[in-house]
Design a protein around this motif. Structure first.
Motif, PDB file in Angstrom:
ATOM      1  N   ASP A 250       0.809  -1.225   0.000  1.00  0.00           N
ATOM      2  CA  ASP A 250       0.000   0.000   0.000  1.00  0.00           C
ATOM      3  C   ASP A 250       0.841   1.275   0.000  1.00  0.00           C
ATOM      4  O   ASP A 250       0.346   2.330  -0.380  1.00  0.00           O
ATOM      5  N   ASN A 251       2.069   1.184   0.458  1.00  0.00           N
ATOM      6  CA  ASN A 251       2.923   2.368   0.581  1.00  0.00           C
ATOM      7  C   ASN A 251       4.201   2.241  -0.245  1.00  0.00           C
ATOM      8  O   ASN A 251       5.243   2.777   0.116  1.00  0.00           O
ATOM      9  N   ALA A 252       4.098   1.559  -1.372  1.00  0.00           N
ATOM     10  CA  ALA A 252       5.273   1.274  -2.204  1.00  0.00           C
ATOM     11  C   ALA A 252       5.940   2.538  -2.729  1.00  0.00           C
ATOM     12  O   ALA A 252       7.174   2.621  -2.780  1.00  0.00           O
ATOM     13  N   ILE A 253       5.172   3.541  -3.100  1.00  0.00           N
ATOM     14  CA  ILE A 253       5.760   4.780  -3.629  1.00  0.00           C
ATOM     15  C   ILE A 253       6.588   5.454  -2.544  1.00  0.00           C
ATOM     16  O   ILE A 253       7.739   5.824  -2.762  1.00  0.00           O
ATOM     17  N   TRP A 254       6.005   5.605  -1.377  1.00  0.00           N
ATOM     18  CA  TRP A 254       6.728   6.227  -0.266  1.00  0.00           C
ATOM     19  C   TRP A 254       7.983   5.429   0.054  1.00  0.00           C
ATOM     20  O   TRP A 254       9.067   5.982   0.213  1.00  0.00           O
ATOM     21  N   ALA A 255       7.845   4.105   0.137  1.00  0.00           N
ATOM     22  CA  ALA A 255       8.977   3.249   0.503  1.00  0.00           C
ATOM     23  C   ALA A 255      10.112   3.354  -0.511  1.00  0.00           C
ATOM     24  O   ALA A 255      11.290   3.310  -0.149  1.00  0.00           O
ATOM     25  N   SER A 256       9.766   3.535  -1.776  1.00  0.00           N
ATOM     26  CA  SER A 256      10.800   3.627  -2.814  1.00  0.00           C
ATOM     27  C   SER A 256      11.635   4.894  -2.691  1.00  0.00           C
ATOM     28  O   SER A 256      12.729   4.975  -3.248  1.00  0.00           O
ATOM     29  N   ARG A 257      11.157   5.863  -1.956  1.00  0.00           N
ATOM     30  CA  ARG A 257      11.872   7.140  -1.791  1.00  0.00           C
ATOM     31  C   ARG A 257      12.759   7.182  -0.554  1.00  0.00           C
ATOM     32  O   ARG A 257      13.478   8.170  -0.344  1.00  0.00           O
ATOM     33  N   LEU A 258      12.715   6.152   0.256  1.00  0.00           N
ATOM     34  CA  LEU A 258      13.513   6.143   1.482  1.00  0.00           C
ATOM     35  C   LEU A 258      15.001   6.097   1.172  1.00  0.00           C
ATOM     36  O   LEU A 258      15.416   5.517   0.179  1.00  0.00           O
ATOM     37  N   GLN A 259      15.764   6.699   2.067  1.00  0.00           N
ATOM     38  CA  GLN A 259      17.218   6.692   1.936  1.00  0.00           C
ATOM     39  C   GLN A 259      17.839   6.440   3.299  1.00  0.00           C
ATOM     40  O   GLN A 259      17.177   6.527   4.328  1.00  0.00           O
ATOM     41  N   GLY A 260      19.109   6.116   3.286  1.00  0.00           N
ATOM     42  CA  GLY A 260      19.862   5.981   4.523  1.00  0.00           C
ATOM     43  C   GLY A 260      19.357   4.868   5.415  1.00  0.00           C
ATOM     44  O   GLY A 260      19.031   3.769   4.958  1.00  0.00           O
ATOM     45  N   GLU A 261      19.317   5.171   6.713  1.00  0.00           N
ATOM     46  CA  GLU A 261      18.959   4.172   7.719  1.00  0.00           C
ATOM     47  C   GLU A 261      17.553   3.606   7.517  1.00  0.00           C
ATOM     48  O   GLU A 261      17.331   2.404   7.675  1.00  0.00           O
ATOM     49  N   ASP A 262      16.602   4.470   7.154  1.00  0.00           N
ATOM     50  CA  ASP A 262      15.239   3.982   6.925  1.00  0.00           C
ATOM     51  C   ASP A 262      15.199   2.992   5.774  1.00  0.00           C
ATOM     52  O   ASP A 262      14.526   1.965   5.848  1.00  0.00           O
ATOM     53  N   ALA A 263      15.922   3.272   4.703  1.00  0.00           N
ATOM     54  CA  ALA A 263      15.975   2.352   3.561  1.00  0.00           C
ATOM     55  C   ALA A 263      16.613   1.030   3.972  1.00  0.00           C
ATOM     56  O   ALA A 263      16.155  -0.043   3.564  1.00  0.00           O
ATOM     57  N   SER A 264      17.654   1.085   4.799  1.00  0.00           N
ATOM     58  CA  SER A 264      18.315  -0.138   5.279  1.00  0.00           C
ATOM     59  C   SER A 264      17.376  -0.967   6.135  1.00  0.00           C
ATOM     60  O   SER A 264      17.308  -2.201   5.996  1.00  0.00           O
ATOM     61  N   HIS A 265      16.642  -0.308   7.042  1.00  0.00           N
ATOM     62  CA  HIS A 265      15.684  -1.015   7.897  1.00  0.00           C
ATOM     63  C   HIS A 265      14.603  -1.689   7.050  1.00  0.00           C
ATOM     64  O   HIS A 265      14.230  -2.830   7.309  1.00  0.00           O
ATOM     65  N   LEU A 266      14.128  -0.969   6.047  1.00  0.00           N
ATOM     66  CA  LEU A 266      13.081  -1.520   5.204  1.00  0.00           C
ATOM     67  C   LEU A 266      13.604  -2.700   4.376  1.00  0.00           C
ATOM     68  O   LEU A 266      12.906  -3.710   4.221  1.00  0.00           O
TER      69      LEU A 266
END
Length: 127
Positions: A45-61
């Protein structure tokens, strides 16, 4: 007359806006609780938002996604709910609120009885 819109009404999947504060942390807690479908749906449901993550948040995801794959395979074999951690506070609350049904509980019990819980703990928990 003009109707004002609220930020609460934002269509997150379409807008790519952040769903709520610490979304990656919430996904991690859901995964630790064994709420496989909930994590899968939230990611979808939140794929667009998730694709924009960077850094630590992107690593956690990325870590959450990597750990989700074996959990999904377990639930394919043992049924929806098999990965639930029945001792996790979130799961206990969901049971109390009747948000987890008897089939899910039976699947979790069957998986526990299979003797493979160590495998589950290794992929479910970020310890």
């Amino acid at each position: 007359m003009t109707k004002e819109t609220s930020n609460i009404d934002t269509d997150f999947p379409a807008s790519g806006a952040e769903p709520f504060r610490d979304f990656t942390g919430i996904l991690r807690r859901m995964q630790e609780a064994g709420l496989v479908n909930g994590v899968e749906h939230a990611l979808s449901d939140n794929a667009i938002w998730a694709s924009r993550l960077q850094g630590e948040d992107a690593s956690h995801l990325a870590e959450t996604r990597a750990r989700l794959a074996p959990l999904s395979r377990i639930e394919l074999e043992f049924g929806h709910g098999a990965c639930l951690d029945l001792e996790h506070e979130i799961v206990k609350d969901l049971i109390k609120w009747q948000r987890i049904d008897d089939v899910q509980l039976a699947n979790a019990a069957a998986f526990t009885a299979s003797g493979r819980t160590k495998e589950l703990h290794q992929v479910r928990c970020v310890c």
